[in-house]
Design an enzyme around this catalytic site. Sequence first.
Site, mmCIF file in Angstrom:
data_model
loop_
_atom_site.group_PDB
_atom_site.id
_atom_site.type_symbol
_atom_site.label_atom_id
_atom_site.label_comp_id
_atom_site.label_asym_id
_atom_site.label_seq_id
_atom_site.Cartn_x
_atom_site.Cartn_y
_atom_site.Cartn_z
ATOM 1 N N HIS A 1 25.672 -53.318 -6.231
ATOM 2 C CA HIS A 1 26.269 -52.658 -5.059
ATOM 3 C C HIS A 1 26.435 -53.607 -3.865
ATOM 4 O O HIS A 1 27.239 -53.333 -2.974
ATOM 5 C CB HIS A 1 25.400 -51.488 -4.612
ATOM 6 C CG HIS A 1 25.712 -50.192 -5.285
ATOM 7 N ND1 HIS A 1 26.983 -49.687 -5.393
ATOM 8 C CD2 HIS A 1 24.893 -49.259 -5.855
ATOM 9 C CE1 HIS A 1 26.949 -48.518 -6.009
ATOM 10 N NE2 HIS A 1 25.693 -48.240 -6.310
ATOM 11 N N ASN B 1 21.302 -49.837 0.456
ATOM 12 C CA ASN B 1 21.414 -50.351 1.811
ATOM 13 C C ASN B 1 21.572 -51.871 1.776
ATOM 14 O O ASN B 1 20.845 -52.562 1.062
ATOM 15 C CB ASN B 1 20.153 -50.011 2.621
ATOM 16 C CG ASN B 1 19.761 -48.562 2.472
ATOM 17 O OD1 ASN B 1 20.551 -47.662 2.684
ATOM 18 N ND2 ASN B 1 18.515 -48.339 2.080
ATOM 19 N N GLY C 1 17.123 -42.351 -7.392
ATOM 20 C CA GLY C 1 16.456 -43.497 -7.982
ATOM 21 C C GLY C 1 16.357 -44.654 -7.018
ATOM 22 O O GLY C 1 15.341 -45.346 -6.962
ATOM 23 N N ALA C 2 17.429 -44.848 -6.228
ATOM 24 C CA ALA C 2 17.455 -45.949 -5.269
ATOM 25 C C ALA C 2 18.680 -45.786 -4.386
ATOM 26 O O ALA C 2 19.546 -44.950 -4.641
ATOM 27 C CB ALA C 2 17.489 -47.303 -5.988
ATOM 28 N N GLU D 1 23.150 -42.032 2.882
ATOM 29 C CA GLU D 1 24.306 -41.602 2.088
ATOM 30 C C GLU D 1 24.157 -40.120 1.754
ATOM 31 O O GLU D 1 23.096 -39.688 1.293
ATOM 32 C CB GLU D 1 24.380 -42.414 0.787
ATOM 33 C CG GLU D 1 25.665 -42.190 0.027
ATOM 34 C CD GLU D 1 25.783 -43.096 -1.202
ATOM 35 O OE1 GLU D 1 26.885 -43.570 -1.477
ATOM 36 O OE2 GLU D 1 24.758 -43.322 -1.868
ATOM 37 N N HIS E 1 21.466 -52.280 -10.836
ATOM 38 C CA HIS E 1 22.491 -51.368 -10.306
ATOM 39 C C HIS E 1 22.625 -51.546 -8.796
ATOM 40 O O HIS E 1 23.731 -51.726 -8.261
ATOM 41 C CB HIS E 1 22.102 -49.927 -10.654
ATOM 42 C CG HIS E 1 23.017 -48.874 -10.114
ATOM 43 N ND1 HIS E 1 23.827 -48.100 -10.920
ATOM 44 C CD2 HIS E 1 23.251 -48.423 -8.849
ATOM 45 C CE1 HIS E 1 24.506 -47.251 -10.183
ATOM 46 N NE2 HIS E 1 24.161 -47.422 -8.920
ATOM 47 N N GLU E 2 21.496 -51.526 -8.100
ATOM 48 C CA GLU E 2 21.549 -51.655 -6.637
ATOM 49 C C GLU E 2 22.007 -53.045 -6.220
ATOM 50 O O GLU E 2 22.718 -53.199 -5.222
ATOM 51 C CB GLU E 2 20.182 -51.332 -6.035
ATOM 52 C CG GLU E 2 19.649 -49.952 -6.382
ATOM 53 C CD GLU E 2 20.647 -48.833 -6.167
ATOM 54 O OE1 GLU E 2 21.346 -48.833 -5.128
ATOM 55 O OE2 GLU E 2 20.742 -47.944 -7.044
#
Length: 846
Positions: free
Chosen positions: A303, A269, A265-266, A126, A299-300
């Site tokens: 996503h 994918n 932070g992360a 990204e 958070h991830e």
Amino acid sequence: MPGENLTRLEAQERKSVVDVQSYEIELDLTRGAEVFGSSTTVRFTATPGASTFIDALTRTVHSATLNGTALDVAAVTDGVRIQLDDLAAENVLEVVADAEYTNTGEGLHRFVDPVDDEVYLYSQFEVPDSRRVFAVFEQPDLKATFQFTVTAPSRWQVVSNQPTPEPAVDGEVATWTFSPTPVLSSYITAIVAGPYDVVRSELTSSDGRTIPLGIFTRRSLTEFLDADYIFEKTRQGFAYYEDKFRYPYPFDKYDQLFVPEFNAGAMENAGAVTFVETYVFRSKVTDAIKERRVVTILHELAHMWFGDLVTMKWWNDLWLNESFAEWASTISTAEATEWTEAWTTFQAMEKSWAYRQDQLPSTHPVVATINDLEDVQVNFDGITYAKGGSVLKQLVAWVGIDAFYAGVAAYFQKHHHSNTELRDLLVELEATSGRELTSWSEKWLETAGVNTLRPEIETDADGVITSFALLQEAPADYPTIRPHRLAVGLYDFDGDALVRTHRVEIDVDGTRTDVPELVGQRRGALVLTNDDDLAYAKIRLDEKSLATAIEHLAAISDPLARALVWGSVWDATRDAETSPSDYVRLVLSNIASETESTTIRTTLTQLVQTARSYVAPSHRAEVLAEVGDRLLELAKEAEAGSDAQFQFVKFFAAAASTPAHADALRALHDGSLALDGLEVDTDLRWELLEGLVLVGAAGEAEIDAALEADNTANGAQAAARARAAIPTPEGKLAAFASVVDSAEQPNAIVRATAQGFQHTNDPAVLQPVVERYFASLTGIWESRSYHIADTLVSGLYPAGLADQQLVDTTRAWLDANPDVPALRRIVVESLSGVERALRVQAVDAR
């Protein structure tokens, strides 16, 4: 870098003629330290006879074959794009190339562990960097399936979006052939390879599937990995999201990989999330960092639905990904884990970030204007993340939590595996809530700036409210007056505690909103506008409430209410309404009793910034000495082994400025001063050493000795930071040259050097850097990748000088360089910080 840019118009034109079905990608990771083999087969449909291009950042393109016809490589490739002419209705493109590893954290990053010389690789795509690894139509609305085949040393782990297959082994080399992914945008594909250690587990999804789980880290950090805890938070997040989103986890497995030298932070994918490996705790960390790791994990995970399952059409709706994940990770942390005060953390950290970003000249609407990729890069900011998350919290208050979740669930059902725009989400929320949201969106998402709310209170002789109104202001440049759903709380003493006695929740709009619901109530000692932090707005305290807060801040029993008061006084300080010296006294008098780790961390960070940048230069040294003295006292007085004790020591090291401070740091470092419950471990030892360097009590020899004792990636970064903190003009010039004159240093060292460069008590040592800085800007921007350029341009700006000469020099450069918007934005933001510091210093000087 400008040659690598992609405009929105180009993306729209390409989308109008191309639809992509699949990629088959073969990567050979056995070709040495500089390049890897990349072969791509793309199947796509197109308007017959049309022309377009595919993105491919390569060292060498060996061949490009379109529909069986070999293209003239020299004619159609430029190292960035491959031109494709006379397309058929159905097309097959084959590209064979050599691609380059990076040391910038973009594309396929290559890292060599100094502990054991093992090689570790990971991808970071990204925004526009999958093109550094394979030929690709690099834009989010050209989704396709991706099938990876990877050749690598047989003893390595190889991870991608799909479950890792059994490899075909040929001696010391093996080939992994992954199954095709679901339809994805290219930026969330992933390749991670190397001798990573892995811990495995599994969970059962809401639809009955078994979801394999994996946690990966490099071998030299495995002893510090607390995998069971990470699995526990992951399971809690899965259960929460599947219940609230009413949509099962959309992928086949879920791996979490802690990787070295990560830029963020992360990264979300699909099924293969990468995290910065500082989240593997080799030394003690604050509770704030522990909580932040949980929020990042969730958070991830959010996503996987919002961003990966449903993706924005173009990057102007980047907020749809990031803001939602910010909001979702905070509410899930608060409701599904032991970190129940996550909204207090959000107020202390995210809200302060958002307010700061929203007052810069570069502020923009949550739904930003994104003309090209460079615009995207600079919009990974406090608006996209923190303001967007704050506005979503306001939206939830506006429509109601049940209606919000119902709308989100309908949104996933309708748009899964596709691309959306803002309106697609609002349609579903309008249907479930019955609220019209077009006008709300126009004011909250499509305009910039932050409002300020002030209470206007009248009482009788007995302290009973006879009139109450909220006054709303907007900055002149962004004059939007917005609707707010918020609460007002009345607080009074119950013994020694300051507790809420009454609360009303209301809709506020216009420049004045009367609140008749409060008439007849006793006003008490403190009136708190935006109680419970539902709204996104700066708040001011009335005169009596401010006096109560300053005198009795520690008595406020609710941690979120305390955080709101801390934030209000900080905002008033930054806006030159409150003296920075008064803010210093407020913090030093009240921080000892604060219980929330992130509130302590944020407030102490603001304290040090105030002492170094906002206090008038005439008494800056005196205030800095006072701050250091008091932080050391607080550390000695704090509960043994507590988070507060630990933070006071860390910030004492960061703020040290006198020979007496040096003596205390040296004693802490060598053990002659021992605080009960405090372990001086590896990372804290580095922080104490940097404090000694900062005050001139240690230098190169001590840094070299420390690095020899800690010859790790973390140690190298700490050493780079400490060297850059050497408090002399020569030291600052050397730090600048070490990362500007050569591109050899990896991203993590560049970042650490920039942090140390800014660490100074006497800003005069930065003066010799000013000329070199401005002379280097254009070359940095043209020759470095975005993340490195951004770190150098923002991190080496000599902001500590904070004088009119720096303002004038910066403005002269901006006047002479009108044609580089993204670079100018970074410089303009730095200039704005200096101009604000000068305004606040003027208040302190009066």
